[in-house]
Design a protein around this motif. Structure first.
Motif, PDB file in Angstrom:
ATOM      1  N   TYR A  23       0.905  -1.429   0.089  1.00  0.00           N
ATOM      2  CA  TYR A  23       0.027  -0.066  -0.125  1.00  0.00           C
ATOM      3  C   TYR A  23       0.755   1.226  -0.029  1.00  0.00           C
ATOM      4  O   TYR A  23       1.929   1.241   0.545  1.00  0.00           O
ATOM      5  CB  TYR A  23      -1.037   0.057   1.060  1.00  0.00           C
ATOM      6  CG  TYR A  23      -0.371   0.402   2.377  1.00  0.00           C
ATOM      7  CD1 TYR A  23      -0.296   1.672   3.001  1.00  0.00           C
ATOM      8  CD2 TYR A  23       0.628  -0.592   3.201  1.00  0.00           C
ATOM      9  CE1 TYR A  23       0.448   2.093   4.244  1.00  0.00           C
ATOM     10  CE2 TYR A  23       1.083  -0.232   4.361  1.00  0.00           C
ATOM     11  CZ  TYR A  23       1.085   0.957   4.871  1.00  0.00           C
ATOM     12  OH  TYR A  23       1.690   1.302   6.001  1.00  0.00           O
ATOM     13  N   TRP A  24       0.339   2.462  -0.628  1.00  0.00           N
ATOM     14  CA  TRP A  24       0.789   3.612  -0.270  1.00  0.00           C
ATOM     15  C   TRP A  24      -0.032   4.492   0.588  1.00  0.00           C
ATOM     16  O   TRP A  24       0.600   5.299   1.297  1.00  0.00           O
ATOM     17  CB  TRP A  24       0.900   4.415  -1.831  1.00  0.00           C
ATOM     18  CG  TRP A  24       1.722   4.092  -2.759  1.00  0.00           C
ATOM     19  CD1 TRP A  24       1.618   3.718  -4.063  1.00  0.00           C
ATOM     20  CD2 TRP A  24       3.193   3.810  -2.705  1.00  0.00           C
ATOM     21  NE1 TRP A  24       2.612   3.265  -4.772  1.00  0.00           N
ATOM     22  CE2 TRP A  24       3.788   3.329  -3.636  1.00  0.00           C
ATOM     23  CE3 TRP A  24       4.202   3.885  -1.415  1.00  0.00           C
ATOM     24  CZ2 TRP A  24       5.189   3.118  -3.972  1.00  0.00           C
ATOM     25  CZ3 TRP A  24       5.596   3.660  -1.677  1.00  0.00           C
ATOM     26  CH2 TRP A  24       5.992   3.262  -3.072  1.00  0.00           C
ATOM     27  N   ASN A  25      -1.423   4.471   0.209  1.00  0.00           N
ATOM     28  CA  ASN A  25      -2.246   5.058   0.982  1.00  0.00           C
ATOM     29  C   ASN A  25      -3.037   4.385   2.192  1.00  0.00           C
ATOM     30  O   ASN A  25      -3.399   3.401   1.876  1.00  0.00           O
ATOM     31  CB  ASN A  25      -3.251   6.125   0.106  1.00  0.00           C
ATOM     32  CG  ASN A  25      -2.509   6.809  -0.897  1.00  0.00           C
ATOM     33  OD1 ASN A  25      -2.443   6.692  -1.879  1.00  0.00           O
ATOM     34  ND2 ASN A  25      -1.921   7.719  -0.048  1.00  0.00           N
ATOM     35  N   ASN A  26      -3.561   4.875   3.126  1.00  0.00           N
ATOM     36  CA  ASN A  26      -4.883   4.366   3.950  1.00  0.00           C
ATOM     37  C   ASN A  26      -5.278   5.612   4.481  1.00  0.00           C
ATOM     38  O   ASN A  26      -4.670   6.803   4.422  1.00  0.00           O
ATOM     39  CB  ASN A  26      -4.370   3.312   4.796  1.00  0.00           C
ATOM     40  CG  ASN A  26      -3.461   3.519   5.991  1.00  0.00           C
ATOM     41  OD1 ASN A  26      -3.389   4.779   6.367  1.00  0.00           O
ATOM     42  ND2 ASN A  26      -2.572   2.737   6.019  1.00  0.00           N
ATOM     43  N   HIS A  27      -6.197   5.488   5.514  1.00  0.00           N
ATOM     44  CA  HIS A  27      -6.829   6.664   6.410  1.00  0.00           C
ATOM     45  C   HIS A  27      -5.862   7.479   7.114  1.00  0.00           C
ATOM     46  O   HIS A  27      -6.472   8.541   7.677  1.00  0.00           O
ATOM     47  CB  HIS A  27      -7.874   6.080   7.123  1.00  0.00           C
ATOM     48  CG  HIS A  27      -7.724   5.062   8.269  1.00  0.00           C
ATOM     49  ND1 HIS A  27      -7.198   3.958   7.876  1.00  0.00           N
ATOM     50  CD2 HIS A  27      -7.790   5.212   9.575  1.00  0.00           C
ATOM     51  CE1 HIS A  27      -7.099   3.250   9.093  1.00  0.00           C
ATOM     52  NE2 HIS A  27      -7.225   4.207   9.917  1.00  0.00           N
ATOM     53  N   ASP A  28      -4.618   6.739   7.593  1.00  0.00           N
ATOM     54  CA  ASP A  28      -3.604   7.435   8.480  1.00  0.00           C
ATOM     55  C   ASP A  28      -2.496   7.979   7.711  1.00  0.00           C
ATOM     56  O   ASP A  28      -1.783   8.406   8.331  1.00  0.00           O
ATOM     57  CB  ASP A  28      -3.220   6.238   9.568  1.00  0.00           C
ATOM     58  CG  ASP A  28      -4.317   6.011  10.566  1.00  0.00           C
ATOM     59  OD1 ASP A  28      -5.216   6.663  10.926  1.00  0.00           O
ATOM     60  OD2 ASP A  28      -4.225   4.880  11.167  1.00  0.00           O
ATOM     61  N   ALA A  51       1.395   3.567  -8.856  1.00  0.00           N
ATOM     62  CA  ALA A  51       0.794   2.536  -8.944  1.00  0.00           C
ATOM     63  C   ALA A  51       1.415   1.313  -9.437  1.00  0.00           C
ATOM     64  O   ALA A  51       1.438   0.089  -9.255  1.00  0.00           O
ATOM     65  CB  ALA A  51      -0.710   2.822  -9.696  1.00  0.00           C
ATOM     66  N   THR A  52       2.094   1.501 -10.547  1.00  0.00           N
ATOM     67  CA  THR A  52       2.950   0.500 -11.236  1.00  0.00           C
ATOM     68  C   THR A  52       3.894  -0.318 -10.432  1.00  0.00           C
ATOM     69  O   THR A  52       3.916  -1.290 -10.347  1.00  0.00           O
ATOM     70  CB  THR A  52       3.350   1.075 -12.554  1.00  0.00           C
ATOM     71  OG1 THR A  52       2.708   1.623 -13.533  1.00  0.00           O
ATOM     72  CG2 THR A  52       4.155   0.079 -13.367  1.00  0.00           C
ATOM     73  N   VAL A  53       4.660   0.689  -9.898  1.00  0.00           N
ATOM     74  CA  VAL A  53       5.806   0.104  -8.994  1.00  0.00           C
ATOM     75  C   VAL A  53       5.163  -0.798  -7.750  1.00  0.00           C
ATOM     76  O   VAL A  53       5.660  -1.855  -7.642  1.00  0.00           O
ATOM     77  CB  VAL A  53       6.677   1.343  -8.269  1.00  0.00           C
ATOM     78  CG1 VAL A  53       7.495   0.615  -7.156  1.00  0.00           C
ATOM     79  CG2 VAL A  53       7.541   1.989  -9.611  1.00  0.00           C
ATOM     80  N   LEU A  54       4.097  -0.501  -7.351  1.00  0.00           N
ATOM     81  CA  LEU A  54       3.591  -1.017  -5.875  1.00  0.00           C
ATOM     82  C   LEU A  54       2.911  -2.132  -6.567  1.00  0.00           C
ATOM     83  O   LEU A  54       3.272  -3.318  -6.015  1.00  0.00           O
ATOM     84  CB  LEU A  54       2.665  -0.064  -5.151  1.00  0.00           C
ATOM     85  CG  LEU A  54       2.085  -0.641  -4.059  1.00  0.00           C
ATOM     86  CD1 LEU A  54       3.146  -0.683  -2.885  1.00  0.00           C
ATOM     87  CD2 LEU A  54       0.919  -0.150  -3.629  1.00  0.00           C
TER      88      LEU A  54
END
Length: 574
Positions: free
Chosen positions: A339-344, A368-371
């Protein structure tokens, strides 16, 4: 691996989408997202192609920490809707082939939960020992600063102990004072939690994302943590994270909650501070603890360990080494969450990419591609699929997050640098992730017909779902393709990962290999063009996905130059 564990391997090729309901979509015009809003947007999830929805807490709650303070585990807060709507959501998702993961918060409850109300009523309450109560430090004045049972600090500033005048003891709260910690040493607590989890599974839920679950076993005796000069309370992380009985508690949970059920469920343990070596134990399928962990190493590299809002910048080499260390550690046993993002966390495009409008789309797709090319289960946080960016915060009163509000108040109280604090909050504050999803260019981005609880990002006028849905070159289209490839290309699921050019400060390149196919991911995470040295064996590889128009369909390994924020995936047979 047991037969049951093998049956549960469906999630290896799955993609999870996180919904933070308060900010997803509002159906009743009160400015707060709700289950009705989620139900209205199910077609977006189906269009995106995700397999699982992780729903942040919608349980009954006083909302001291936006729902992570639960006062009733088996009811829905009226702010979000009804239990019947939750049932409708389960049915609607299942009809679209999507599973539902509930956010489970059982390190602590709300202080308004009946368990704690009972526990607090008397030292002789049958539930007194359901929470962590202690006397004041000997020789001090109870209730006064310095009289706390130990020197542990709260994640939300101040002491981790709250004095209770009625019963003359302190209770532990690692987070807000309205979030008292449960005492997992008490078997009655564990049995009550297990019963609640079974209740949700019986209702059709497909698993749980378990909030700070590695905090449930504290060091015996709750000793003082090493003091920090100039700070009244210490970081006691080593004394409550990954404690002595944590593996026992998780294995017991699996036995008591999931034994005898079909293999369609998923368990994700959010585990701050967990190491790759510990994660191998937690996610070893033979141990039956959790299917994967959420770790925070890579999203902690750009902040001070003692002050998360003290932003210190980030070198790409460090980010690569962190994520690939986890790839290597869990290559043979265990499993990664990606993941890169979440609510925190702040928005990835603003944090790791380039949110200048000239580079915004390309950098969002490159990240996005890398992850998504790595080994593990990718997570997409609401709005990430269209490349949402950080909000342009300029003042303290724009923030709503309790952590941010408390932090700034402490800065002011202690006479610290307020401008520096505001800069840190703007860069890495949690409210960046919580601005409303940008659905279209209408008022309030189509999120609500009322006044949104948190302001909409001004760039919603051009950055929104409606503007991207039918554009084959949009960030949304790129995410749809990545998700489809995860389902269709076997090497993306099980292939071994090998990092190339580990010390390059701008290029992120790696390979995946499962013995049948080889995948090459090459990305330029900067504005200046870069030549990429490659092994000649990659010549002739077919382009699976590129983020810029005009990318050659066949790779010439002897002459590969990537433009700024250019990212590609190539596939060849071994």
């Amino acid at each position: 691996m047991s037969d049951d564990a093998r049956d549960r391997s469906w999630w290896r090729s799955a993609v999870v989408y996180q919904i933070y309901p308060r900010s997803f979509a509002d159906s009743d015009g009160d400015g707060v997202g709700d289950l009705g809003g989620v139900l209205q947007r199910l077609d977006h999830l189906e269009h995106l192609g995700v397999d699982v929805v992780w729903l942040s807490p919608v349980y009954r709650s006083p909302q001291a920490d936006n729902g992570y303070d639960i006062s009733d585990y088996t009811d829905i807060d009226p702010l979000f809707g009804t239990l019947e709507q939750l049932d409708e959501l389960v049915a609607g998702l299942h009809a679209r082939g999507i599973r539902l993961l509930m956010d489970l918060v059982v390190n602590h409850t709300s202080d308004e939960h009946p368990w704690f109300v009972d526990s607090r009523s008397s030292r002789h309450s049958p539930r007194r020992d359901w929470y962590v109560w202690r006397d004041a430090r000997p020789g001090t004045t109870p209730g006064e600063p310095g009289s706390e049972p130990n020197n542990w600090g709260s994640f939300f500033s101040g002491s981790a102990w709250q004095w209770d005048e009625q019963t003359g003891q302190y209770y532990l709260h690692l987070f807000d004072r309205k979030q008292p910690d449960l005492n997992w040493e008490n078997p009655e607590v564990r049995a009550a939690v297990h019963a609640m989890m079974r209740w949700w599974l019986d209702r059709g839920v497909d698993g749980f994302r378990m909030d700070v679950i590695n905090f449930i076993s504290k060091t015996a005796g709750l000793p003082d943590a090493p003091a920090v000069p100039g700070r009244p309370y210490a970081n006691a992380f080593e004394l409550f994270a990954d404690g002595p009985r944590i593996h026992e508690f998780l294995a017991e949970m699996t036995r008591e909650v999931f034994a005898g059920r079909s293999g369609a469920y998923l368990t994700v343990g959010e585990m701050p501070g967990v190491t790759p070596e510990q994660a191998r134990l937690y996610t070893d399928p033979e141990r039956d603890e959790v299917d994967m962990v959420f770790q925070f190493e890579h999203v902690s590299l750009d902040t001070d360990p003692l002050d998360k809002f003290a932003w210190r910048g980030l070198e790409l080499v460090d980010l690569k080494h962190s994520l690939h260390r986890w790839q290597d550690a869990l290559a043979e046993r265990g499993w990664n969450s990606l993941y890169w993002n979440n609510h925190d966390q702040p928005r990835a495009v603003s944090r790791f990419g380039d949110d200048d409008p000239r580079w915004w789309a390309a950098s969002a797709k490159a990240l996005a591609t890398v992850l998504h090319g790595l080994r593990g289960t990718p997570y997409v946080y609401q709005g990430e699929e269209i490349g949402m960016t950080n909000f342009p915060f300029t003042s303290a009163d724009q923030h709503r997050d309790v952590e941010a509000v408390n932090y700034y108040a402490t800065v002011v109280q202690q006479g610290l640098d307020e401008r520096e604090a505001l800069t840190g909050l703007a860069r890495v504050g949690r409210d960046n992730a919580r601005t409303p999803v940008q659905w279209d260019a209408t008022a309030h981005a189509g999120f609500t017909t009322g006044r949104p609880w948190l302001a909409v990002n001004p760039n919603a006028s051009w950055l929104n779902v409606a503007a991207q849905r039918d554009d084959p070159h949009s960030v949304l289209a790129h995410y749809r393709t990545l998700i489809r490839l995860r389902h269709e290309v076997a090497v993306l699921v099980e292939g071994r990962t090998t990092l190339l050019l580990p010390h390059d400060p701008q290029l992120w390149c790696y390979t995946r290999d499962d013995g049948r196919s080889r995948l090459l991911v090459v990305a330029n995470l900067g504005r200046e063009p870069r030549e990429v040295p490659l092994d000649p064996s990659w010549s002739g590889a077919q382009l699976l996905l590129g983020n810029l128009t005009g990318t050659p369909a066949v790779l010439d390994a002897a002459d590969l130059t990537l433009a700024g924020w250019d990212a590609r995936m190539y596939l060849t047979r071994s």
